[in-house]
Design a protein around this motif. Structure first.
Motif, PDB file in Angstrom:
ATOM      1  N   GLY A   1      98.988  47.107 -54.869  1.00 31.39           N
ATOM      2  CA  GLY A   1      99.756  46.104 -55.596  1.00 31.39           C
ATOM      3  C   GLY A   1     101.142  45.825 -55.063  1.00 31.39           C
ATOM      4  O   GLY A   1     102.010  45.355 -55.808  1.00 31.39           O
ATOM      5  N   TYR A   2     101.361  46.081 -53.790  1.00 32.69           N
ATOM      6  CA  TYR A   2     102.660  45.799 -53.182  1.00 32.69           C
ATOM      7  C   TYR A   2     102.516  44.690 -52.141  1.00 32.69           C
ATOM      8  O   TYR A   2     101.420  44.363 -51.708  1.00 32.69           O
ATOM      9  CB  TYR A   2     103.235  47.052 -52.513  1.00 32.69           C
ATOM     10  CG  TYR A   2     103.785  48.049 -53.508  1.00 32.69           C
ATOM     11  CD1 TYR A   2     105.117  47.992 -53.909  1.00 32.69           C
ATOM     12  CD2 TYR A   2     102.976  49.045 -54.054  1.00 32.69           C
ATOM     13  CE1 TYR A   2     105.625  48.908 -54.825  1.00 32.69           C
ATOM     14  CE2 TYR A   2     103.473  49.964 -54.963  1.00 32.69           C
ATOM     15  CZ  TYR A   2     104.797  49.883 -55.342  1.00 32.69           C
ATOM     16  OH  TYR A   2     105.297  50.785 -56.237  1.00 32.69           O
ATOM     17  N   THR A   3     103.639  44.157 -51.720  1.00 31.34           N
ATOM     18  CA  THR A   3     103.647  43.076 -50.736  1.00 31.34           C
ATOM     19  C   THR A   3     104.104  43.611 -49.378  1.00 31.34           C
ATOM     20  O   THR A   3     104.669  44.705 -49.273  1.00 31.34           O
ATOM     21  CB  THR A   3     104.614  41.954 -51.157  1.00 31.34           C
ATOM     22  OG1 THR A   3     105.950  42.477 -51.143  1.00 31.34           O
ATOM     23  CG2 THR A   3     104.268  41.410 -52.532  1.00 31.34           C
TER      24      THR A   3
ATOM     25  N   ASP B   1     103.699  59.333 -50.853  1.00 31.36           N
ATOM     26  CA  ASP B   1     103.843  60.481 -51.754  1.00 31.36           C
ATOM     27  C   ASP B   1     104.196  60.037 -53.173  1.00 31.36           C
ATOM     28  O   ASP B   1     103.797  60.660 -54.158  1.00 31.36           O
ATOM     29  CB  ASP B   1     104.838  61.512 -51.219  1.00 31.36           C
ATOM     30  CG  ASP B   1     106.238  60.961 -50.972  1.00 31.36           C
ATOM     31  OD1 ASP B   1     106.456  59.725 -51.058  1.00 31.36           O
ATOM     32  OD2 ASP B   1     107.132  61.780 -50.671  1.00 31.36           O
ATOM     33  N   ALA B   2     104.915  58.912 -53.318  1.00 31.90           N
ATOM     34  CA  ALA B   2     105.248  58.387 -54.648  1.00 31.90           C
ATOM     35  C   ALA B   2     104.040  57.704 -55.287  1.00 31.90           C
ATOM     36  O   ALA B   2     103.933  57.652 -56.514  1.00 31.90           O
ATOM     37  CB  ALA B   2     106.416  57.413 -54.550  1.00 31.90           C
ATOM     38  N   LEU B   3     103.124  57.167 -54.461  1.00 32.53           N
ATOM     39  CA  LEU B   3     101.919  56.520 -54.984  1.00 32.53           C
ATOM     40  C   LEU B   3     100.855  57.537 -55.394  1.00 32.53           C
ATOM     41  O   LEU B   3      99.923  57.199 -56.118  1.00 32.53           O
ATOM     42  CB  LEU B   3     101.312  55.587 -53.919  1.00 32.53           C
ATOM     43  CG  LEU B   3     102.148  54.382 -53.496  1.00 32.53           C
ATOM     44  CD1 LEU B   3     101.490  53.685 -52.318  1.00 32.53           C
ATOM     45  CD2 LEU B   3     102.328  53.419 -54.653  1.00 32.53           C
ATOM     46  N   THR B   4     100.976  58.758 -54.900  1.00 34.67           N
ATOM     47  CA  THR B   4      99.977  59.799 -55.144  1.00 34.67           C
ATOM     48  C   THR B   4     100.311  60.557 -56.427  1.00 34.67           C
ATOM     49  O   THR B   4     101.428  61.053 -56.575  1.00 34.67           O
ATOM     50  CB  THR B   4      99.947  60.791 -53.965  1.00 34.67           C
ATOM     51  OG1 THR B   4      99.694  60.072 -52.756  1.00 34.67           O
ATOM     52  CG2 THR B   4      98.882  61.855 -54.160  1.00 34.67           C
TER      53      THR B   4
ATOM     54  N   GLU C   1      89.319  62.206 -50.439  1.00 33.22           N
ATOM     55  CA  GLU C   1      89.515  61.130 -51.380  1.00 33.22           C
ATOM     56  C   GLU C   1      90.606  61.502 -52.371  1.00 33.22           C
ATOM     57  O   GLU C   1      90.714  62.651 -52.788  1.00 33.22           O
ATOM     58  CB  GLU C   1      88.193  60.952 -52.160  1.00 33.22           C
ATOM     59  CG  GLU C   1      87.887  59.529 -52.517  1.00 33.22           C
ATOM     60  CD  GLU C   1      86.510  59.426 -53.144  1.00 33.22           C
ATOM     61  OE1 GLU C   1      86.467  59.227 -54.367  1.00 33.22           O
ATOM     62  OE2 GLU C   1      85.517  59.548 -52.410  1.00 33.22           O
ATOM     63  N   LYS C   2      91.414  60.514 -52.738  1.00 34.48           N
ATOM     64  CA  LYS C   2      92.442  60.723 -53.763  1.00 34.48           C
ATOM     65  C   LYS C   2      92.776  59.383 -54.400  1.00 34.48           C
ATOM     66  O   LYS C   2      92.625  58.338 -53.771  1.00 34.48           O
ATOM     67  CB  LYS C   2      93.696  61.372 -53.172  1.00 34.48           C
ATOM     68  CG  LYS C   2      94.489  60.467 -52.268  1.00 34.48           C
ATOM     69  CD  LYS C   2      95.775  61.128 -51.825  1.00 34.48           C
ATOM     70  CE  LYS C   2      96.630  60.134 -51.066  1.00 34.48           C
ATOM     71  NZ  LYS C   2      97.901  60.682 -50.675  1.00 34.48           N
ATOM     72  N   PRO C   3      93.241  59.406 -55.611  1.00 28.72           N
ATOM     73  CA  PRO C   3      93.645  58.149 -56.248  1.00 28.72           C
ATOM     74  C   PRO C   3      95.080  57.773 -55.874  1.00 28.72           C
ATOM     75  O   PRO C   3      95.871  58.623 -55.517  1.00 28.72           O
ATOM     76  CB  PRO C   3      93.537  58.466 -57.748  1.00 28.72           C
ATOM     77  CG  PRO C   3      93.777  59.940 -57.832  1.00 28.72           C
ATOM     78  CD  PRO C   3      93.247  60.524 -56.547  1.00 28.72           C
ATOM     79  N   TYR C   4      95.360  56.490 -55.973  1.00 31.54           N
ATOM     80  CA  TYR C   4      96.738  55.996 -55.869  1.00 31.54           C
ATOM     81  C   TYR C   4      97.078  55.352 -57.186  1.00 31.54           C
ATOM     82  O   TYR C   4      96.263  54.749 -57.835  1.00 31.54           O
ATOM     83  CB  TYR C   4      96.888  54.965 -54.738  1.00 31.54           C
ATOM     84  CG  TYR C   4      96.993  55.569 -53.352  1.00 31.54           C
ATOM     85  CD1 TYR C   4      98.116  56.274 -52.983  1.00 31.54           C
ATOM     86  CD2 TYR C   4      95.967  55.418 -52.435  1.00 31.54           C
ATOM     87  CE1 TYR C   4      98.237  56.829 -51.711  1.00 31.54           C
ATOM     88  CE2 TYR C   4      96.071  55.970 -51.156  1.00 31.54           C
ATOM     89  CZ  TYR C   4      97.207  56.655 -50.818  1.00 31.54           C
ATOM     90  OH  TYR C   4      97.314  57.197 -49.563  1.00 31.54           O
TER      91      TYR C   4
END
Length: 168
Positions: free
Chosen positions: A123-125, A137-140, A165-168
């Motif tokens: 969801g970023y540009t 690291d902030a998205l994790t 696999e990991k979520p963001y």
């Protein structure tokens, strides 16, 4: 061998220099007395094409005007450069693929590059990325950061890590 080659024209040794390179080198030697850095393709007497950098200098030997030629064989370097270009093109095609989100990040949480699909997923540009407002690291979620630590440790030890696999 060395004794066979010294003092003989390249053509007599079965080595053919492409005319454009030979003429450019000859013109430079005639005008300045020497030249450096002319790239040329040579055809070896057994048919193989070799890439060389030619250097030449006008000299006088026993009253005869000659050109001393030095050839640096850069064939292996040329082949390695071409392989690298091909590898980079394949990597760039994969990285830019709209099928999966990809990013290049550092071990400290920074993101150096990301494709459009990754940016869409989080969801970023592109402007956010270019301004440094996105960090992996902030998205994790914090509970998944140990997976990243393990992946980084494995990559340092083995040169790469198994996908996870990991979520963001």
């Amino acid at each position: 061998g060395h004794d066979e080659a010294v003092g003989r024209p390249l053509l007599d040794l079965g080595i053919y220099v492409e005319p454009g390179a030979r003429n450019a080198c000859d013109r430079a030697v005639e005008a300045e007395g020497r030249t450096r850095g002319h790239e040329a393709a040579l055809r070896h007497r057994y048919g193989e094409v070799r890439h060389v950098i030619l250097a030449g200098e006008r000299i006088r030997v026993e009253g005869v005007d000659c050109v001393l030629s030095v050839l640096e064989d850069v064939t292996a370097r040329r082949r390695a450069e071409e392989a690298l270009r091909e590898s980079e093109a394949r990597y760039r095609a994969f990285f830019d693929s709209p099928v999966v989100g990809t990013l290049q990040g550092d071990v400290h949480g920074g993101i150096a590059a990301a494709n459009d699909e990754f940016l869409r997923i989080v969801g970023y540009t592109r402007e956010d990325l270019d301004a440094g407002r996105i960090r992996w690291d902030a998205l994790t979620p914090p509970e998944f950061l140990p997976l990243d630590d393990a992946g980084i440790a494995e990559a340092r030890e083995k040169g790469s890590c198994a996908p996870y696999e990991k979520p963001y």
